[in-house]
Design an enzyme around this catalytic site. Structure first.
Site, PDB file in Angstrom:
ATOM      1  N   LYS A  13       0.809  -1.227   0.000  1.00  0.00           N
ATOM      2  CA  LYS A  13       0.000   0.000   0.000  1.00  0.00           C
ATOM      3  C   LYS A  13       0.838   1.271   0.000  1.00  0.00           C
ATOM      4  CE  LYS A  13      -2.332  -0.480   3.802  1.00  0.00           C
ATOM      5  NZ  LYS A  13      -2.066  -1.835   4.288  1.00  0.00           N
ATOM      6  N   ARG A  91      -9.383   1.837   9.226  1.00  0.00           N
ATOM      7  CA  ARG A  91      -9.044   0.428   9.456  1.00  0.00           C
ATOM      8  C   ARG A  91     -10.089  -0.291  10.320  1.00  0.00           C
ATOM      9  NH1 ARG A  91      -3.606  -0.695  10.829  1.00  0.00           N
ATOM     10  NH2 ARG A  91      -2.836   1.303  10.099  1.00  0.00           N
ATOM     11  N   ARG A 130      12.029  -9.872   5.156  1.00  0.00           N
ATOM     12  CA  ARG A 130      12.650  -8.551   5.292  1.00  0.00           C
ATOM     13  C   ARG A 130      13.729  -8.547   6.380  1.00  0.00           C
ATOM     14  NH1 ARG A 130       8.409  -3.737   4.703  1.00  0.00           N
ATOM     15  NH2 ARG A 130       7.989  -4.147   6.902  1.00  0.00           N
ATOM     16  N   ARG A 163      12.910  -7.354  12.103  1.00  0.00           N
ATOM     17  CA  ARG A 163      12.166  -6.554  13.069  1.00  0.00           C
ATOM     18  C   ARG A 163      11.061  -7.396  13.704  1.00  0.00           C
ATOM     19  NH1 ARG A 163       9.270  -1.677  11.376  1.00  0.00           N
ATOM     20  NH2 ARG A 163       8.304  -3.264  10.086  1.00  0.00           N
ATOM     21  N   ARG A 174      -1.050  -9.815  12.886  1.00  0.00           N
ATOM     22  CA  ARG A 174      -1.455  -8.603  12.168  1.00  0.00           C
ATOM     23  C   ARG A 174      -2.481  -8.937  11.084  1.00  0.00           C
ATOM     24  NH1 ARG A 174       3.987  -6.272  10.005  1.00  0.00           N
ATOM     25  NH2 ARG A 174       2.744  -4.516   9.271  1.00  0.00           N
TER      26      ARG A 174
END
Ligand SMILES: [Zn+2]
Length: 216
Positions: A13, A91, A130, A163, A174
């Site tokens: 996004k 959201r 990541r 992270r 999430r």
């Protein structure tokens, strides 16, 4: 044109919002930026936000909506812009209802919602791969964009780490929150706002082009 960009964490996004903002001449409004900006400017609302964040609490919908109202009405006053683009907001259905009240009061509306569709395994693959530099914060990906030396930043030689947000168990949580709280927002707008669903699992350029085609 006023747009809302929708999609799960890891759907790209933010990246697409940055591109569309330039191509369509829109102001990109993200909740994170609004909060940071309010704190930096030291407004009354900014001081409240700072206090809430310092206490490690979540900023209330009322505060976010007040900042959103200011940002949206500022776009209206700026004749160099063609509209606004929301990313990561609303959201929850509660936030969507609040946004509707603001838009009604300003005589504005959402012209289209773009949904970036990415399936769960692809999101997990994207985010869990990541690695972020502990020094300069540059982000790499073990497959899509690997560093030259495993675990070492190309730019500054700093150590690369995964992270907390990018750990598989956190990603899973999430995504569950997205399905439970954010997905229902699409039903809330269903039949009232034009919706374009785009496959967000492809290359970044292809996704941008697909969105532009949909909006023509
Ligand atoms: Zn680095």
């Amino acid at each position: 044109m006023n747009l809302v960009l929708f999609g799960p964490p890891g759907s790209g996004k933010g990246t697409q919002a940055e591109r569309l903002k330039t191509k369509l001449n829109l102001r990109h409004i993200s909740t994170g930026d609004l909060l940071r900006d309010a704190v930096a400017r030291g407004t009354e609302l900014g001081k409240t936000v700072q206090g809430v964040l310092a206490a490690g609490r979540l900023v209330s919908d009322d505060i976010v909506l007040a900042l959103m109202r200011d940002a949206i009405s500022a776009v209206e006053d700026d004749r160099t812009l063609s509209g606004w683009l929301l990313d990561g907001f609303p959201r929850t259905v509660g936030q969507a209802e609040g946004l509707d009240r603001i838009l009604d009061a300003l005589g504005q509306r959402i012209d289209a919602i773009v949904v970036l569709d990415v399936d769960r395994p692809a999101v997990v693959e994207r985010l869990s791969g990541r690695r972020t530099c502990t020094q300069c914060k540059t982000v790499f990906h073990v497959r899509a964009n690997p560093p030259r030396v495993d675990g070492v930043c190309d730019r500054c030689g700093g150590a690369l780490v995964q992270r907390e947000d990018d750990r598989p168990e956190t990603i899973s949580k999430r995504l569950d929150v997205y399905e439970a709280q954010t997905r229902p927002v699409l039903d809330y707008y269903g039949g009232r706002v034009t919706m374009h669903t785009v496959d967000g699992g492809r290359e970044v350029d292809d996704v941008t082009q697909a969105i532009e085609r949909e909006l023509k």
